[in-house]
Write a protein that holds these residues in place. Structure first.
Motif, short mmCIF file in Angstrom:
data_model
loop_
_atom_site.label_atom_id
_atom_site.label_comp_id
_atom_site.label_asym_id
_atom_site.label_seq_id
_atom_site.Cartn_x
_atom_site.Cartn_y
_atom_site.Cartn_z
N ASP A 1 30.00 43.15 27.04
CA ASP A 1 29.10 42.37 26.20
C ASP A 1 29.81 41.05 25.89
O ASP A 1 30.89 41.05 25.28
N ILE A 2 29.20 39.95 26.30
CA ILE A 2 29.82 38.64 26.11
C ILE A 2 28.83 37.76 25.33
O ILE A 2 27.92 37.16 25.93
N PRO A 3 28.94 37.69 24.00
CA PRO A 3 28.02 36.85 23.23
C PRO A 3 28.18 35.37 23.58
O PRO A 3 29.16 34.96 24.21
N GLU A 4 27.21 34.60 23.15
CA GLU A 4 27.28 33.16 23.37
C GLU A 4 28.50 32.58 22.64
O GLU A 4 28.92 33.08 21.59
N GLU A 5 29.05 31.54 23.23
CA GLU A 5 30.20 30.83 22.69
C GLU A 5 31.48 31.67 22.72
O GLU A 5 32.42 31.40 21.98
N THR A 6 31.50 32.71 23.53
CA THR A 6 32.72 33.52 23.72
C THR A 6 32.99 33.64 25.21
O THR A 6 32.11 33.39 26.05
N GLN A 7 34.20 34.06 25.55
CA GLN A 7 34.59 34.15 26.96
C GLN A 7 35.53 35.31 27.19
O GLN A 7 36.27 35.73 26.28
N LEU A 8 35.49 35.80 28.43
CA LEU A 8 36.51 36.69 28.96
C LEU A 8 37.16 35.98 30.15
O LEU A 8 36.45 35.49 31.04
N ARG A 9 38.47 35.93 30.17
CA ARG A 9 39.18 35.28 31.27
C ARG A 9 40.14 36.29 31.88
O ARG A 9 41.01 36.84 31.20
N VAL A 10 39.97 36.52 33.18
CA VAL A 10 40.77 37.53 33.88
C VAL A 10 41.61 36.83 34.95
O VAL A 10 41.08 36.12 35.82
N SER A 11 42.94 37.01 34.86
CA SER A 11 43.87 36.52 35.88
C SER A 11 44.59 37.73 36.48
O SER A 11 44.65 38.80 35.87
N LEU B 1 38.64 39.51 44.45
CA LEU B 1 40.01 39.15 44.13
C LEU B 1 40.66 38.53 45.36
O LEU B 1 41.37 39.20 46.13
N PRO B 2 40.40 37.24 45.61
CA PRO B 2 40.97 36.61 46.81
C PRO B 2 42.49 36.47 46.68
O PRO B 2 43.04 36.30 45.59
N ASN B 3 43.15 36.57 47.82
CA ASN B 3 44.61 36.39 47.90
C ASN B 3 45.37 37.41 47.04
O ASN B 3 46.48 37.12 46.58
N ALA B 4 44.79 38.55 46.81
CA ALA B 4 45.48 39.62 46.06
C ALA B 4 45.98 40.64 47.06
O ALA B 4 45.28 41.58 47.44
N LYS B 5 47.23 40.40 47.53
CA LYS B 5 47.77 41.24 48.58
C LYS B 5 49.13 41.76 48.14
O LYS B 5 50.04 40.99 47.85
N GLY B 6 49.27 43.05 48.07
CA GLY B 6 50.52 43.68 47.66
C GLY B 6 50.26 45.08 47.15
O GLY B 6 49.13 45.44 46.79
N ARG B 7 51.28 45.87 47.07
CA ARG B 7 51.13 47.25 46.62
C ARG B 7 50.74 47.32 45.16
O ARG B 7 49.93 48.17 44.77
N TYR B 8 51.31 46.45 44.33
CA TYR B 8 51.09 46.51 42.89
C TYR B 8 50.20 45.35 42.46
O TYR B 8 50.41 44.21 42.88
N LEU B 9 49.26 45.65 41.60
CA LEU B 9 48.39 44.63 41.03
C LEU B 9 48.52 44.66 39.51
O LEU B 9 48.53 45.75 38.90
N ARG B 10 48.63 43.47 38.92
CA ARG B 10 48.65 43.35 37.46
C ARG B 10 47.54 42.43 37.01
O ARG B 10 47.21 41.46 37.70
N LEU B 11 46.98 42.74 35.83
CA LEU B 11 45.88 41.95 35.28
C LEU B 11 46.29 41.38 33.93
O LEU B 11 47.01 42.04 33.15
N ARG B 12 45.85 40.18 33.68
CA ARG B 12 45.98 39.56 32.35
C ARG B 12 44.57 39.17 31.91
O ARG B 12 43.88 38.40 32.58
N ILE B 13 44.15 39.73 30.79
CA ILE B 13 42.79 39.48 30.29
C ILE B 13 42.89 38.82 28.93
O ILE B 13 43.64 39.27 28.06
N GLU B 14 42.11 37.76 28.75
CA GLU B 14 42.09 37.04 27.48
C GLU B 14 40.68 37.10 26.91
O GLU B 14 39.71 36.75 27.58
N TRP B 15 40.58 37.58 25.67
CA TRP B 15 39.34 37.57 24.92
C TRP B 15 39.31 36.31 24.06
O TRP B 15 40.21 36.09 23.24
N VAL B 16 38.31 35.47 24.22
CA VAL B 16 38.16 34.26 23.41
C VAL B 16 36.90 34.44 22.57
O VAL B 16 35.78 34.47 23.11
N GLY B 17 37.06 34.60 21.26
CA GLY B 17 35.92 34.85 20.39
C GLY B 17 35.60 33.67 19.50
O GLY B 17 36.19 32.59 19.60
#
Length: 701
Positions: free
Chosen positions: A369-379, A431-447
């Motif tokens: 659920d992503i209300p207006e004027e908020t963001q989810l950013r996934v790296s 997930l372009p250019n995501a090549k490797g055995r291990y994957l890590r995610l960084r998620i930012e909630w902007v409210g």
């Protein structure tokens, strides 16, 4: 041939706990930025809102939504701010107290302290203004109240100078070293405790009238007042025995302190009465009882000359400069990050191990659920190594990102070269250019201040799956074209995958334990019973499970009884004509039984207690169940039993009528009535079947 797709799922709190987070709350229904309760402006009461009132001089909080407001003409008003109704308790010219009086209230007690009036400390009834008690002096000392407050036990606290003398101009003054103390008054007007401290001595002589507005008092709990000396910035909390519990100075942010109140949990609030041009630097500050500054009330930035709290946790703030009373209410708000001061949160996943080097990770799916004027950013970043160089040193990635001693801002700065560009508000993203055995995610909630995104479920798919493998090889020869075509076809691949997943899980739609809400009602419609919308969910779910058994019994007494018991929770009483046939042969009872149960052999009665049929909707539902479950040739009547005894009516011993041993009827502590006494109405002598209603005007024990 492509390998079957696999995925990591973040669906339960335990899934998220494998990583590290900051300023996030993990619940069963999702992950979002933590929330807190903050004071926000609820309403402002101006003098103009009180018809006939002058500028506001002081106020106290009454029960409910009432305020006691003292104006500049010494009139005292009772104002209901919710209903916008005002009444004068004391009109102008009463001469009982001046406009310099101080108000305090708790419950049905209203206290007035006037340093220049004939009565210095007194209590009045807030309903009619009647004087309850008054005091002019204590222990032979004339009283000059400087501040006042009341606690939950209706005790009154007044700050008074204990050492007073007549000054050169004939006015009372406190000499150098003079003591300032707190007197505790009981609800009946007796002084029950004195509170004093060495720091509450004046360093130089001062006229009593010049001390007005310097001291403030509040009561955290009965017998435990807290005093603020605004001139020195000293705050002292006392114990019930009169000893000091804590003494501390205010933080530099205090500005010009004024007003003191206690909220829930013993939290102190201190206002700021700095001039109007200092609005940007002005806050109400929140302290613990030990003097630790814990927060700033940013929802109010105006001048604060007096603070009060009511029993509902609302804060009331007097701005004497504007003559207004602001009401602040605790409201749920998104918590600000301790590092940035912004309403945001971060999550660093643990390593997602595909168990195979050079794995090409496919995509990420978010149910959010992503209300207006908020963001989810996934790296993200993928690697075959568990170690790397960050900040000029070799670190283990898992230990580094999970280390709570490394600030999040530093983690992001030192590892910025590893992460991909953030994907904003992804729902289904490659997930372009995501090549490797291990994957890590960084998620930012902007409210925002009030709302923030919520991730309810996240899935990370691997290895790379693309419909392009089903196309002729010519479409896979150009690397640039292939990448574009993969992205283009990924959209259709997602549609097909979602469709296949729904088909695989379609059987769960027919499981009564797996569906809820409108889906459960829809499933209930499959029973050919027009009753599903009126059933509670847990009862309808039980009905669905027992449907095969109940259908076998449809049209029978047993089937009807089970259906009614399932809906009402009680066993119904069903009376059929053949059960009464023998008794109806007696001429004395025939007419009564015909009136109660009818004389049609194809008619039966269903009797239920009144708590099962409280509303018209419940009655209609019970009647529909009877109509649906009865034999086709029969007629069922519903009888709602009443909790009283009335001869020749539906009165059944042990069902809605109780008999017990005779007892005395006690009228009061001195009088009683024997069990053989008969209460009658005039002209209705000795007729128990008239005007005798159990639990209304009679009772059997």
């Amino acid at each position: 041939m492509q390998r079957p797709a696999r995925f990591f799922s973040f669906n339960k709190p335990s899934d998220w706990e494998a990583g590290s987070s900051a300023n996030l709350t993990v619940r069963e229904d999702g992950v979002t930025v933590s929330r807190t309760e903050k004071y926000s402006l609820y309403r402002i009461v101006h003098a103009a809102d009180i018809d006939g009132a002058d500028a506001v001089a002081d106020f106290a909080v009454g029960p409910g939504s009432k305020l006691y407001v003292l104006d500049a003409r010494a009139s005292l008003w009772v104002h209901d701010y919710e209903n916008r109704h005002s009444e004068p308790l004391y009109s102008p010219g009463h001469r009982l107290f001046s406009h310099r009086a101080l108000l305090a209230s708790r419950g049905d007690a209203l206290y007035i302290a006037d340093p220049v009036g004939e009565r210095r400390v007194f209590s009045v009834s807030p309903s009619n203004g009647q004087l309850l008690w008054a005091a002019q002096e204590w222990n032979g000392l004339e009283l000059f109240p400087l501040a006042t407050a009341a606690d939950a036990g209706r005790n009154l606290y007044t700050v008074v100078p204990l050492d007073c003398e007549v000054g050169p101009l004939g006015h009372p003054e406190v000499p150098q070293g003079g003591r300032i103390v707190i007197l505790q008054w009981s609800p009946s007007g007796e002084v029950t405790q004195l509170y004093e401290h060495d720091s509450l001595r004046l360093e130089q002589p001062c006229a009593v009238h010049a001390l007005r507005g310097r001291f403030y008092v509040t009561a955290a709990e009965p017998g435990s007042p807290v005093l603020l000396d605004a001139a020195t910035g000293t705050t002292i909390a006392f114990r019930p025995d009169g000893a000091a519990r804590a003494a501390f100075g205010l933080a530099p942010e205090a500005g010009k302190p004024a007003g003191l109140s206690t909220g829930g949990g013993g939290v102190l609030y201190i206002g700021d009465s700095s001039p109007g041009n200092a609005r940007d630097e002005r806050f109400i500050l929140q302290y613990t009882m030990q003097g630790e500054l814990t927060a700033k009330v940013s929802g109010y930035r105006e001048r604060a000359d007096k603070l009060l709290h009511d029993d509902r946790g609302r804060m009331y703030v007097l701005d004497a400069e504007q003559g207004a009373i602001a009401l602040l209410e605790l409201q749920s708000r998104v918590n600000a990050s301790a590092e940035t001061g912004l309403p945001e949160g971060w999550y660093w996943s643990g390593e997602l191990d595909s168990a195979e080097d050079e794995t090409e990770w496919h995509k990420i799916e978010l149910l959010a659920d992503i209300p207006e004027e908020t963001q989810l950013r996934v790296s993200y970043f993928a690697t075959d190594e568990t170690f790397g160089v960050l900040g000029g040193r070799v670190v283990d990635y898992s230990d580094y990102f999970a280390d709570p001693d490394v600030p999040n801002e530093r983690k992001w700065r030192e590892s910025a070269h590893l992460w991909s560009e953030p994907i904003v508000n992804p729902k289904d993203a490659l997930l372009p250019n995501a090549k490797g055995r291990y994957l890590r995610l960084r998620i930012e909630w902007v409210g925002s201040d009030r709302t923030a995104p919520t991730i309810r479920r996240m899935r990370v798919f691997f290895p790379r799956q693309s419909p392009i493998v089903h196309l002729p090889s010519i479409y896979q020869e150009d690397p640039d074209g292939t990448r574009f075509l993969e992205r283009f076809l990924a959209l259709f691949g997602s549609f097909l995958a979602e469709m296949e997943e729904k088909i695989d899980k379609v059987s769960s739609n027919f499981d009564a334990d797996a569906v809820a809400g409108r889906y459960l009602s829809w499933l209930g419609g499959w029973l050919a019973l027009d009753v599903a919308d009126g059933w509670e969910e847990h009862k309808l779910r039980t009905l669905l499970k027992r449907a095969p058994e109940l259908y076998k019994l449809r049209g029978t007494r047993q089937g009807l009884a089970r259906m009614l018991h399932l809906y009402t929770g009680v066993e119904p009483y069903i009376v059929e004509h053949h059960q009464l046939k023998t008794m109806q042969e007696t001429s004395e009872l025939r007419l009564m039984f015909q009136r109660l149960y009818g004389d049609d052999p194809y008619t039966f009665c269903v009797m239920l207690p009144p708590e099962c049929v409280r509303t018209d909707k419940q009655r209609l539902m019970v009647e529909r169940i009877i109509e649906d479950q009865k034999p086709a040739y029969a007629e069922g009547k519903l009888v709602v039993l009443q909790p009283w005894m009335h001869a020749d009516m539906h009165t059944y011993l042990g069902i809605n009528t109780v008999l017990s041993e005779p007892t005395l009827l006690t009228l009061d502590e001195q009088s009683s009535m024997p069990h053989h006494t008969v209460l009658i109405d005039v002209d209705r002598d000795k007729r128990i079947d008239i005007h005798t209603r159990l639990e209304l005007d009679s009772e059997l024990e």
